[in-house]
Design a protein around this motif. Structure first.
Motif, PDB file in Angstrom:
ATOM      1  N   ALA A   1      14.357   7.362 -14.283  1.00  0.00           N
ATOM      2  CA  ALA A   1      14.585   6.124 -15.034  1.00  0.00           C
ATOM      3  C   ALA A   1      15.497   6.383 -16.232  1.00  0.00           C
ATOM      4  O   ALA A   1      16.164   5.467 -16.717  1.00  0.00           O
ATOM      5  CB  ALA A   1      13.254   5.545 -15.503  1.00  0.00           C
TER       6      ALA A   1
ATOM      7  N   LEU B   1       3.100   5.854  -5.679  1.00  0.00           N
ATOM      8  CA  LEU B   1       2.981   5.969  -7.134  1.00  0.00           C
ATOM      9  C   LEU B   1       1.649   6.560  -7.555  1.00  0.00           C
ATOM     10  O   LEU B   1       1.449   6.853  -8.741  1.00  0.00           O
ATOM     11  CB  LEU B   1       3.141   4.577  -7.750  1.00  0.00           C
TER      12      LEU B   1
ATOM     13  N   VAL C   1       9.780   9.509 -11.170  1.00  0.00           N
ATOM     14  CA  VAL C   1      10.360   8.189 -11.424  1.00  0.00           C
ATOM     15  C   VAL C   1      10.732   8.058 -12.896  1.00  0.00           C
ATOM     16  O   VAL C   1      11.775   7.503 -13.241  1.00  0.00           O
ATOM     17  CB  VAL C   1       9.377   7.078 -11.004  1.00  0.00           C
ATOM     18  N   ALA C   2       9.885   8.606 -13.757  1.00  0.00           N
ATOM     19  CA  ALA C   2      10.140   8.505 -15.189  1.00  0.00           C
ATOM     20  C   ALA C   2      11.434   9.228 -15.567  1.00  0.00           C
ATOM     21  O   ALA C   2      12.244   8.709 -16.329  1.00  0.00           O
ATOM     22  CB  ALA C   2       8.965   9.083 -15.972  1.00  0.00           C
TER      23      ALA C   2
ATOM     24  N   LEU D   1       4.584  -3.126 -12.816  1.00  0.00           N
ATOM     25  CA  LEU D   1       5.188  -1.830 -12.538  1.00  0.00           C
ATOM     26  C   LEU D   1       6.701  -1.950 -12.526  1.00  0.00           C
ATOM     27  O   LEU D   1       7.281  -2.613 -11.664  1.00  0.00           O
ATOM     28  CB  LEU D   1       4.696  -1.306 -11.184  1.00  0.00           C
ATOM     29  N   THR D   2       7.321  -1.311 -13.499  1.00  0.00           N
ATOM     30  CA  THR D   2       8.783  -1.229 -13.554  1.00  0.00           C
ATOM     31  C   THR D   2       9.154   0.209 -13.888  1.00  0.00           C
ATOM     32  O   THR D   2       8.310   0.972 -14.364  1.00  0.00           O
ATOM     33  CB  THR D   2       9.348  -2.157 -14.642  1.00  0.00           C
TER      34      THR D   2
ATOM     35  N   VAL E   1       0.834  -1.201   0.000  1.00  0.00           N
ATOM     36  CA  VAL E   1       0.000   0.000   0.000  1.00  0.00           C
ATOM     37  C   VAL E   1       0.870   1.253   0.000  1.00  0.00           C
ATOM     38  O   VAL E   1       0.545   2.242  -0.664  1.00  0.00           O
ATOM     39  CB  VAL E   1      -0.948  -0.004   1.217  1.00  0.00           C
TER      40      VAL E   1
ATOM     41  N   VAL F   1       5.012   9.965 -10.450  1.00  0.00           N
ATOM     42  CA  VAL F   1       5.247   9.085 -11.596  1.00  0.00           C
ATOM     43  C   VAL F   1       6.224   9.758 -12.552  1.00  0.00           C
ATOM     44  O   VAL F   1       7.129   9.124 -13.092  1.00  0.00           O
ATOM     45  CB  VAL F   1       3.921   8.763 -12.306  1.00  0.00           C
TER      46      VAL F   1
ATOM     47  N   ALA G   1      -4.292   2.387  -3.621  1.00  0.00           N
ATOM     48  CA  ALA G   1      -3.453   2.952  -2.562  1.00  0.00           C
ATOM     49  C   ALA G   1      -4.245   3.172  -1.290  1.00  0.00           C
ATOM     50  O   ALA G   1      -4.253   4.255  -0.721  1.00  0.00           O
ATOM     51  CB  ALA G   1      -2.827   4.257  -3.038  1.00  0.00           C
TER      52      ALA G   1
ATOM     53  N   LEU H   1       2.135   1.671  -3.515  1.00  0.00           N
ATOM     54  CA  LEU H   1       1.044   2.082  -4.399  1.00  0.00           C
ATOM     55  C   LEU H   1       0.664   3.538  -4.160  1.00  0.00           C
ATOM     56  O   LEU H   1       0.433   4.286  -5.118  1.00  0.00           O
ATOM     57  CB  LEU H   1      -0.165   1.172  -4.170  1.00  0.00           C
ATOM     58  N   SER H   2       0.599   3.947  -2.906  1.00  0.00           N
ATOM     59  CA  SER H   2       0.229   5.329  -2.642  1.00  0.00           C
ATOM     60  C   SER H   2       1.376   6.274  -3.002  1.00  0.00           C
ATOM     61  O   SER H   2       1.143   7.447  -3.268  1.00  0.00           O
ATOM     62  CB  SER H   2      -0.166   5.500  -1.178  1.00  0.00           C
TER      63      SER H   2
ATOM     64  N   LEU I   1      -1.219  -5.845 -13.909  1.00  0.00           N
ATOM     65  CA  LEU I   1      -0.353  -4.688 -14.141  1.00  0.00           C
ATOM     66  C   LEU I   1       1.063  -4.998 -13.698  1.00  0.00           C
ATOM     67  O   LEU I   1       1.270  -5.580 -12.643  1.00  0.00           O
ATOM     68  CB  LEU I   1      -0.849  -3.486 -13.343  1.00  0.00           C
TER      69      LEU I   1
ATOM     70  N   THR J   1      15.505   2.419  -8.120  1.00  0.00           N
ATOM     71  CA  THR J   1      15.861   1.028  -7.852  1.00  0.00           C
ATOM     72  C   THR J   1      15.095   0.185  -8.868  1.00  0.00           C
ATOM     73  O   THR J   1      13.969   0.509  -9.226  1.00  0.00           O
ATOM     74  CB  THR J   1      15.436   0.631  -6.437  1.00  0.00           C
ATOM     75  N   ASP J   2      15.673  -0.887  -9.333  1.00  0.00           N
ATOM     76  CA  ASP J   2      14.965  -1.649 -10.370  1.00  0.00           C
ATOM     77  C   ASP J   2      13.943  -2.585  -9.741  1.00  0.00           C
ATOM     78  O   ASP J   2      14.199  -3.751  -9.482  1.00  0.00           O
ATOM     79  CB  ASP J   2      15.941  -2.423 -11.263  1.00  0.00           C
ATOM     80  N   PHE J   3      12.798  -1.982  -9.472  1.00  0.00           N
ATOM     81  CA  PHE J   3      11.687  -2.732  -8.886  1.00  0.00           C
ATOM     82  C   PHE J   3      10.861  -3.363 -10.005  1.00  0.00           C
ATOM     83  O   PHE J   3      10.946  -2.969 -11.170  1.00  0.00           O
ATOM     84  CB  PHE J   3      10.809  -1.795  -8.062  1.00  0.00           C
ATOM     85  N   CYS J   4      10.088  -4.348  -9.622  1.00  0.00           N
ATOM     86  CA  CYS J   4       9.204  -5.010 -10.585  1.00  0.00           C
ATOM     87  C   CYS J   4       8.022  -5.586  -9.818  1.00  0.00           C
ATOM     88  O   CYS J   4       8.115  -6.653  -9.220  1.00  0.00           O
ATOM     89  CB  CYS J   4       9.951  -6.105 -11.339  1.00  0.00           C
ATOM     90  N   LEU J   5       6.933  -4.852  -9.827  1.00  0.00           N
ATOM     91  CA  LEU J   5       5.733  -5.293  -9.113  1.00  0.00           C
ATOM     92  C   LEU J   5       4.682  -5.785 -10.097  1.00  0.00           C
ATOM     93  O   LEU J   5       4.454  -5.159 -11.123  1.00  0.00           O
ATOM     94  CB  LEU J   5       5.136  -4.141  -8.305  1.00  0.00           C
ATOM     95  N   THR J   6       4.051  -6.873  -9.755  1.00  0.00           N
ATOM     96  CA  THR J   6       2.963  -7.387 -10.577  1.00  0.00           C
ATOM     97  C   THR J   6       1.682  -7.355  -9.767  1.00  0.00           C
ATOM     98  O   THR J   6       1.611  -7.935  -8.683  1.00  0.00           O
ATOM     99  CB  THR J   6       3.254  -8.819 -11.021  1.00  0.00           C
ATOM    100  N   LEU J   7       0.701  -6.655 -10.290  1.00  0.00           N
ATOM    101  CA  LEU J   7      -0.576  -6.518  -9.593  1.00  0.00           C
ATOM    102  C   LEU J   7      -1.635  -7.372 -10.261  1.00  0.00           C
ATOM    103  O   LEU J   7      -2.025  -7.116 -11.403  1.00  0.00           O
ATOM    104  CB  LEU J   7      -1.012  -5.051  -9.591  1.00  0.00           C
TER     105      LEU J   7
ATOM    106  N   ALA K   1       7.972   5.077 -16.994  1.00  0.00           N
ATOM    107  CA  ALA K   1       8.461   6.128 -17.881  1.00  0.00           C
ATOM    108  C   ALA K   1       7.589   6.217 -19.129  1.00  0.00           C
ATOM    109  O   ALA K   1       7.276   7.305 -19.609  1.00  0.00           O
ATOM    110  CB  ALA K   1       9.912   5.847 -18.254  1.00  0.00           C
TER     111      ALA K   1
END
Lengths: 120, 120
Positions: free
Chosen positions: A31, A18, A27-28, B89-90, A12, A24, B19, A15-16, B87, A83-89, B95
DNA sequence: GACACCTGTCGACTTTTCCTGACAGGTGAA
DNA sequence: TTCACCTGTCAGGAAAAGTCGACAGGTGTC
């Protein structure tokens, strides 16, 4: 950083972090390469206090990381990078995360009328 | 529903819909099976007005879908179920989404001191 | 009729989030 | 010294989000 390793509260928080167009965009930009605060503020046209707040929020969520460095001419510069995160929702993913959520915060519920304890 | 098909604004809407601990819990419960509003409200211990708002938010983001149906005894029940979203998220993903964000809202910036346009 | 269940909405309140402007410190160069 | 650049923080106010209680409608059963 994968979705399965996170608690519900951490998810959470991410997510909050982002859930904001400006963040966003931050981060872009990061990146595309690391940057320091003042330059980043000019890049995306925001005041430094605002940017500072958003950077703290993103860093607390673990999405970006900052490091204080000294430039060639001796000035202190705070560089941030993603940081190279990778979240799947997915629904099942969220269901797993929800199981580890803080149970509806007993800290902020009861200070109202608590007449229900005498009647189970 | 994939991350690449979304505009930046849609992504932010989905992210801000998720969020919130309560809304994550709602999605989690609905991931275990469809349910109607009043029963869902008892399930997660919230008032119906609150639940109604959160359901609207989740539905607006496209994460759940509601359908008004009539039960066997003729009562109108609104059933909600999750849509199978996925979804990812990376940093590069964000970006790409940031490129399609609404450009910092020219509608809400200028109404401060505008000494240059007293006559449009 | 009264009751239990279902649906939705409204206004008012509290809390959180976001932004602004001004402030503090530091460095090096003209 | 004055200037330009860098770092951070603070109180104040506007906007949005979240919550609550009461209200409107509907159905069927006792």
């Amino acid at each position: 950083m994968s979705s399965e390793d996170l608690t519900g509260d951490e998810l959470v928080e991410i997510l909050s972090a982002l859930a904001n167009p400006l963040r966003v965009r931050i981060v872009a930009v990061l990146a595309g390469g690391r940057d320091y605060v003042s330059h980043l503020a000019r890049e995306i046209r925001v005041s430094r206090p605002v940017l500072h707040m958003h950077l703290k929020r993103l860093e607390a969520a673990g999405l970006i990381a900052g490091s204080l460095e000294l430039s060639a001419d001796g000035k202190a510069m705070k560089y941030y990078e993603v940081t190279d995160f990778c979240l799947t929702l997915t629904p099942s993913n969220l269901a797993a995360a929800a199981a580890t959520l803080t149970p509806s915060d007993p800290l902020k519920n009861p200070p109202k009328n608590s007449t229900r304890e005498e009647n189970p």
